[in-house]
Design an enzyme around this catalytic site. Structure first.
Site, PDB file in Angstrom:
ATOM      1  N   LYS A 209      66.584  68.495 -36.850  1.00 38.23           N
ATOM      2  CA  LYS A 209      65.160  68.227 -37.025  1.00 38.23           C
ATOM      3  C   LYS A 209      64.371  68.923 -35.904  1.00 38.23           C
ATOM      4  O   LYS A 209      63.385  69.586 -36.150  1.00 38.23           O
ATOM      5  CB  LYS A 209      64.947  66.711 -37.008  1.00 38.23           C
ATOM      6  CG  LYS A 209      63.530  66.283 -37.236  1.00 38.23           C
ATOM      7  CD  LYS A 209      63.445  64.769 -37.290  1.00 38.23           C
ATOM      8  CE  LYS A 209      62.029  64.310 -37.059  1.00 38.23           C
ATOM      9  NZ  LYS A 209      61.896  62.864 -36.989  1.00 38.23           N
ATOM     10  N   GLU A 215      74.125  69.611 -28.600  1.00 46.43           N
ATOM     11  CA  GLU A 215      75.390  69.724 -29.327  1.00 46.43           C
ATOM     12  C   GLU A 215      75.280  70.731 -30.475  1.00 46.43           C
ATOM     13  O   GLU A 215      76.115  71.620 -30.630  1.00 46.43           O
ATOM     14  CB  GLU A 215      75.794  68.355 -29.914  1.00 46.43           C
ATOM     15  CG  GLU A 215      76.170  67.303 -28.896  1.00 46.43           C
ATOM     16  CD  GLU A 215      74.990  66.491 -28.402  1.00 46.43           C
ATOM     17  OE1 GLU A 215      73.830  66.970 -28.478  1.00 46.43           O
ATOM     18  OE2 GLU A 215      75.214  65.362 -27.923  1.00 46.43           O
ATOM     19  N   GLY A 269      65.539  60.958 -38.162  1.00 47.22           N
ATOM     20  CA  GLY A 269      66.847  61.600 -38.319  1.00 47.22           C
ATOM     21  C   GLY A 269      67.819  60.762 -39.134  1.00 47.22           C
ATOM     22  O   GLY A 269      68.457  61.237 -40.075  1.00 47.22           O
ATOM     23  N   ARG A 270      67.914  59.477 -38.810  1.00 43.47           N
ATOM     24  CA  ARG A 270      68.908  58.617 -39.489  1.00 43.47           C
ATOM     25  C   ARG A 270      68.492  58.229 -40.906  1.00 43.47           C
ATOM     26  O   ARG A 270      69.235  57.551 -41.603  1.00 43.47           O
ATOM     27  CB  ARG A 270      69.198  57.387 -38.627  1.00 43.47           C
ATOM     28  CG  ARG A 270      67.971  56.593 -38.211  1.00 43.47           C
ATOM     29  CD  ARG A 270      68.307  55.612 -37.097  1.00 43.47           C
ATOM     30  NE  ARG A 270      67.127  54.954 -36.541  1.00 43.47           N
ATOM     31  CZ  ARG A 270      66.373  55.439 -35.570  1.00 43.47           C
ATOM     32  NH1 ARG A 270      66.654  56.614 -35.049  1.00 43.47           N
ATOM     33  NH2 ARG A 270      65.340  54.755 -35.101  1.00 43.47           N
ATOM     34  N   GLU A 355      70.797  52.343 -34.013  1.00 45.36           N
ATOM     35  CA  GLU A 355      69.785  53.201 -33.381  1.00 45.36           C
ATOM     36  C   GLU A 355      68.387  52.667 -33.723  1.00 45.36           C
ATOM     37  O   GLU A 355      67.447  52.831 -32.958  1.00 45.36           O
ATOM     38  CB  GLU A 355      69.943  54.664 -33.846  1.00 45.36           C
ATOM     39  CG  GLU A 355      69.241  55.655 -32.941  1.00 45.36           C
ATOM     40  CD  GLU A 355      69.658  57.104 -33.179  1.00 45.36           C
ATOM     41  OE1 GLU A 355      70.530  57.617 -32.468  1.00 45.36           O
ATOM     42  OE2 GLU A 355      69.095  57.737 -34.079  1.00 45.36           O
ATOM     43  N   HIS A 386      95.195  45.045 -42.848  1.00 42.91           N
ATOM     44  CA  HIS A 386      96.394  45.293 -42.044  1.00 42.91           C
ATOM     45  C   HIS A 386      96.010  45.782 -40.660  1.00 42.91           C
ATOM     46  O   HIS A 386      96.821  46.390 -39.960  1.00 42.91           O
ATOM     47  CB  HIS A 386      97.281  46.317 -42.752  1.00 42.91           C
ATOM     48  CG  HIS A 386      97.716  45.843 -44.104  1.00 42.91           C
ATOM     49  ND1 HIS A 386      98.855  45.091 -44.292  1.00 42.91           N
ATOM     50  CD2 HIS A 386      97.129  45.949 -45.321  1.00 42.91           C
ATOM     51  CE1 HIS A 386      98.972  44.791 -45.578  1.00 42.91           C
ATOM     52  NE2 HIS A 386      97.936  45.278 -46.222  1.00 42.91           N
ATOM     53  N   LYS A 513      71.314  62.044 -22.370  1.00 46.64           N
ATOM     54  CA  LYS A 513      71.111  63.489 -22.589  1.00 46.64           C
ATOM     55  C   LYS A 513      70.666  64.149 -21.282  1.00 46.64           C
ATOM     56  O   LYS A 513      71.186  65.182 -20.881  1.00 46.64           O
ATOM     57  CB  LYS A 513      70.023  63.731 -23.642  1.00 46.64           C
ATOM     58  CG  LYS A 513      70.424  63.424 -25.065  1.00 46.64           C
ATOM     59  CD  LYS A 513      69.315  63.878 -26.007  1.00 46.64           C
ATOM     60  CE  LYS A 513      69.436  63.267 -27.374  1.00 46.64           C
ATOM     61  NZ  LYS A 513      68.298  63.517 -28.242  1.00 46.64           N
TER      62      LYS A 513
HETATM   63  O1  F6P Z   1      70.920  60.649 -31.316  1.00 47.95           O
HETATM   64  C1  F6P Z   1      69.576  60.914 -31.168  1.00 47.95           C
HETATM   65  C2  F6P Z   1      69.032  61.755 -32.259  1.00 47.95           C
HETATM   66  O2  F6P Z   1      67.714  62.054 -31.953  1.00 47.95           O
HETATM   67  C3  F6P Z   1      69.135  61.097 -33.639  1.00 47.95           C
HETATM   68  O3  F6P Z   1      68.116  60.223 -33.908  1.00 47.95           O
HETATM   69  C4  F6P Z   1      69.156  62.291 -34.527  1.00 47.95           C
HETATM   70  O4  F6P Z   1      69.623  61.927 -35.781  1.00 47.95           O
HETATM   71  C5  F6P Z   1      70.081  63.206 -33.760  1.00 47.95           C
HETATM   72  O5  F6P Z   1      69.742  62.982 -32.410  1.00 47.95           O
HETATM   73  C6  F6P Z   1      69.996  64.669 -34.096  1.00 47.95           C
HETATM   74  O6  F6P Z   1      68.727  65.205 -33.862  1.00 47.95           O
HETATM   75  P1  F6P Z   1      68.298  66.600 -34.452  1.00 47.95           P
HETATM   76  O7  F6P Z   1      68.346  66.521 -35.935  1.00 47.95           O
HETATM   77  O8  F6P Z   1      66.912  66.829 -33.942  1.00 47.95           O
HETATM   78  O9  F6P Z   1      69.253  67.652 -33.949  1.00 47.95           O
END
Ligand code: F6P
Length: 522
Positions: A209, A215, A269-270, A355, A386, A513
């Site tokens: 987003k 990452e 995002g979620r 979250e 199990h 972060k």
């Molecule tokens: O974990 C934090 C967060 O901002 C989430 O809310 C989001 O889904 C994720 O990082 C990834 O963010 P982006 O889509 O901006 O890379």
């Protein structure tokens, strides 16, 4: 307009619930069933092909009436109205919360800052449809002119968990494309994924987003470097697309402007799997199935918006959850789907719920003096029987369970499915009824002398009276999965409204972060 600001513990209903809790706490569910022969019917209801049986909970009608009173005192109706109509209820980020617009199948306009966003939503969906059709049919080619065989989604959190879960859950509906996911900033994993891929026939979707997530950008650069070992910069346009709000950064990465799928700040995002973040879903199962998935979400939205709270699945689940969290003091909830397809549901729900509602400051900016978001965990039945179910059956904690079952199996294999569902019913029954010392004694009386029996007896007793909901759905389809996810989204929303917290920001992820940047060894 913002959500109202009401401390739930200061409502009349909360005080009544506290008193009522002392009455209910010692009561056995068995007694409640004995007293009311219609309990199962009275505490169950149907919405389309979903049946919710919440009769095996430590509640009676008064509990539900008081919880509904709490919802009303916390102005839930007003909150739902604001949620669907684009009010800026994500106050701390000054944003509307409109994932529901992404699956809106009605003709109504949805306004953000005075502009109807539905034309843009439909435009992006049309672009997804066209693109998916071209990739699936082989018309869209990689940089050497070969059709695409593999799709790699590079994203994390909401840009990974939702699409990953849906692609895996709906694999029965999949076409020939192989779908892979890279999320963790773990170079070894990236190599493991890439080692079986041919750059000529692989499509990479970079989903972020913000397009600033460490990452995702690190992984995208690793993948780009690998790709450029064989290809040229100008080939990127044939094998890379992106989903983001940050078009400028996407273009800097070298992706062609035509290959950018937009999303919007009013989608968290979620909650974003319904948007172009779901491109890997639409590629894996085809756009028609993706659209049915959206229709399922929309159907649950209509139910949530229009059904009376007494017969409203997300509201009922949220209120029961609050009952255990805030009165019984239970800290976690376990979600157990009886289908292997839903193995990734729990990790998805963890982000969705934790979250959203892992907050300790209320809508006044003051620390809360009551419990908020609970811990969500789970895995699939019968595997969990199990593994961790021992603790749920005989441990010291109250852990409410959501059992999710499907009446039909997808391949129609009756015998194993009957066994699977027998376990679905048996677990709920065992948690509810337990096994008394007398019953254990009866079972054991032919297996050893009395001394041995008495020595073992306490370990074999099941206390019972452990709560669960049973959500029984006809069949796992794109539509029913869409409804199931929307159900949990709305449950999360209702909880946040009542807890008087902001469910749509996530500042709690920022500190880690920042510190990771400081700790980074160059
Ligand atoms: O974990 C934090 C967060 O901002 C989430 O809310 C989001 O889904 C994720 O990082 C990834 O963010 P982006 O889509 O901006 O890379």
């Amino acid at each position: 307009m913002a959500l109202q600001n009401i401390n739930p513990t200061k409502t009349k209903a909360w005080k009544k619930l506290e008193n009522h809790f002392t009455e209910i706490k010692p009561v056995e569910m068995k007694t409640l069933f004995q007293k009311n022969k219609n309990r199962k019917e009275e505490f169950s209801f149907q919405f389309e092909d979903f049946n919710l049986d919440y009769s095996k909970n430590r509640i009676d009608q008064k509990t539900m009436d008081l919880l509904l009173e709490l919802a009303n005192e916390c102005q839930l109706t007003d909150a739902i109205e604001k949620y669907f109509s684009g009010d800026k209820i994500n106050t701390t980020e000054n944003r509307a919360v409109l994932h529901t617009a992404l699956r809106n199948k009605g003709n109504n306009a949805v306004q953000v800052d005075g502009t109807d966003i539905m034309p843009e939503v439909r435009e992006t969906l049309a672009k997804m449809e066209q693109f998916s059709n071209k990739v699936i049919s082989g018309e869209f080619k990689g940089y050497t002119g070969k059709a695409i065989t593999d799709v790699v989604n590079i994203g994390i959190g909401g840009s990974d968990l939702g699409p990953r879960m849906v692609v895996e859950s709906l694999q029965f509906y999949k076409n020939h494309l192989n779908t892979h996911f890279i999320s963790n900033v773990d170079g070894d994993h990236v190599v493991e994924v890439l080692k079986n891929l041919n750059p000529e026939t692989t499509l990479f979707i970079i989903v972020s987003k913000t397009f600033t997530t460490q990452e995702t950008l690190t992984n995208a650069l690793t993948v780009k470097k690998w790709f450029l070992q064989n290809a040229k910069e100008s080939d990127i346009q044939h094998n890379f697309v992106a989903v983001s709000t940050n078009v400028e950064k996407v273009l800097d990465f070298g992706i062609d402007a035509n290959n950018v799928f937009t999303m919007w700040n009013w989608v968290g995002g979620r909650y974003s799997l319904w948007s172009a973040v779901g491109l890997s879903i639409s590629l894996a199962i085809g756009f028609k199935n993706f659209d049915n998935f959206l229709k399922g979400g929309y159907a649950m939205d209509q139910h949530f918006k229009n059904a009376d709270f007494e017969k409203n699945i997300p509201v009922t689940l949220a209120l029961i959850s609050i009952w255990y969290n805030n009165f019984f003091g239970s800290e976690s909830e376990v979600v157990i789907p009886y289908t292997q397809y839903l193995e990734k549901l729990a990790p998805f729900l963890q982000q969705l719920s934790m979250e959203s509602n892992g907050k300790s400051v209320d809508r006044n900016g003051k620390p809360v003096n009551y419990q908020t978001g609970n811990i969500i965990w789970g895995n699939t039945g019968t595997n969990v029987q199990h593994a961790f179910m021992q603790l749920v059956h005989q441990g010291t904690k109250i852990i409410p369970v959501d059992f999710i079952g499907f009446k039909e199996s997808l391949y129609g294999n009756k015998e194993p499915h009957n066994k699977l569902m027998a376990n679905f019913y048996a677990q709920a029954e065992a948690l509810y009824a337990g096994k008394t010392a007398e019953e254990v004694h009866l079972d054991m009386k032919f297996h050893g002398d009395l001394k041995k029996i008495n020595a073992l007896l306490p370990f074999k007793v099941f206390e019972g009276n452990k709560p669960s909901n049973a959500i029984l759905i006809e069949k796992l389809t794109p539509k029913s999965l869409g409804s199931l996810i929307a159900m949990y989204e709305h449950k999360t929303f209702v909880q946040g409204v009542i807890w008087n917290i902001f469910s749509f920001d996530q500042f709690g992820v920022e500190l880690g972060k920042e510190l990771a940047h400081k700790f980074l060894v160059k």
